[in-house]
Design an enzyme around this catalytic site. Structure first.
Site, mmCIF file in Angstrom:
data_model
loop_
_atom_site.group_PDB
_atom_site.id
_atom_site.type_symbol
_atom_site.label_atom_id
_atom_site.label_comp_id
_atom_site.label_asym_id
_atom_site.label_seq_id
_atom_site.Cartn_x
_atom_site.Cartn_y
_atom_site.Cartn_z
ATOM 1 C CD GLU A 89 -7.375 -5.214 1.756
ATOM 2 O OE1 GLU A 89 -6.267 -5.782 1.760
ATOM 3 O OE2 GLU A 89 -7.556 -4.055 1.341
ATOM 4 C CB SER A 115 -0.926 0.003 1.224
ATOM 5 O OG SER A 115 -0.186 -0.205 2.417
#
Ligand code: KIV
Length: 276
Positions: free
Chosen positions: A189, A51
């Site tokens: 997730e 990320s």
């Protein structure tokens, strides 16, 4: 610097935490500054997530992130947090080609990147084989299922996964297979809460949720998101601070003081002409 082997627990500690019902707290960090701050806390795990492509490098996703990026950021995080358990993401293309490359790249993340473990996305047959190969090299592997950001092109955007019965069953079966392949931890997730709960109950290895409901064995949030230091506000994020407001406020104050001449003062001056 490599991971200081005598100063931190091995991955088994997280399985023990699950068995004792102790929740696992994980946060991302990407550089020396953020890692140094995280190192002063009692957080259980640092994730050097890809990320970083979005929150640090300004890309629109994670798939442009390279091995060089992950190694350099992981090593910086290790310098800032010498005693924390660090998991580093294997970036897109680092485990999708040959077995030899997959193994070499995992080894580079723990050698040059000084990580304790690597994380990879997906639960297909080739990912299970990659998990087995890396674990066989004595490198702990954390898996990642659900809304895996490296699959964003196939998903057609960042969409919750596992909503219909077939997708629910596929993710559930992949989770079982990942644990059997030897992963020590599984990040879940962007999935419905029921699926997160069922996987957590079915597995002996701990699950770490991010948008996977309340029943995982632990949680992970992106440093910048939870500090209010990014523009990402998905439903699963709770902001514990508001850096996007407090940082510009400080910069505006500094700019004003420079312009009006009230900074620097004697206090900030070497060998001042007048005595304070
Ligand atoms: O890259 C990352 O930060 C991650 C977490 C969101 C789980 O993979």
């Amino acid at each position: 610097m490599t991971a200081p082997v005598n100063k931190m627990p091995g991955p088994k500690i997280f399985g023990q935490m699950k068995r004792k019902g102790q929740k696992i707290a994980m946060i991302t960090a990407y550089d020396f500054a953020s890692a140094s701050v995280v190192a002063t806390t009692d957080i259980d795990v640092i994730l050097v997530g890809d990320s970083l492509g979005m929150v640090v490098l300004g890309y629109d996703g994670t798939i442009k992130v390279t091995m060089a990026d992950m190694i350099s950021h992981s090593a910086a995080v290790r310098r800032g947090a010498p005693e924390k358990f660090i998991i580093t993401d294997m970036p897109y293309l680092s485990y999708h080609l040959t077995t030899r490359e997959t193994k070499l790249n995992a080894a580079r993340l723990v050698n040059a990147g000084a990580a304790n473990a690597v994380k990879m996305e997906g639960g297909s047959e080739s990912r299970l084989a990659a998990i087995r190969e890396i674990v066989d090299m004595e490198i702990p592997v954390c898996a990642h299922l659900g809304l895996t950001p490296q699959s964003v092109l196939r998903f057609g955007g960042y969409k919750v996964q596992g909503k219909d019965e077939a997708a629910h069953e596929l993710i559930f079966q992949q989770a079982l297979a990942i644990a059997a392949a030897g992963a020590f931890m599984l990040v879940l997730e962007g999935i419905p809460e029921l699926l997160g709960k069922q996987i957590t109950e079915a597995l002996q290895i701990p699950t770490i949720g991010i948008g996977a409901g309340r029943f995982c064995d632990g949680q992970v949030l992106v440093y910048h998101d939870m500090l209010g230091y990014s523009n990402m506000t998905p439903k699963y994020v709770k902001q514990y601070s508001d850096l996007n407001r407090s940082i510009p406020k400080a910069i505006m104050e500094y700019t004003k003081e420079v312009r009006e001449g009230s900074f620097p003062t004697l206090e900030h001056t070497y060998y001042p002409i007048e005595k304070p």
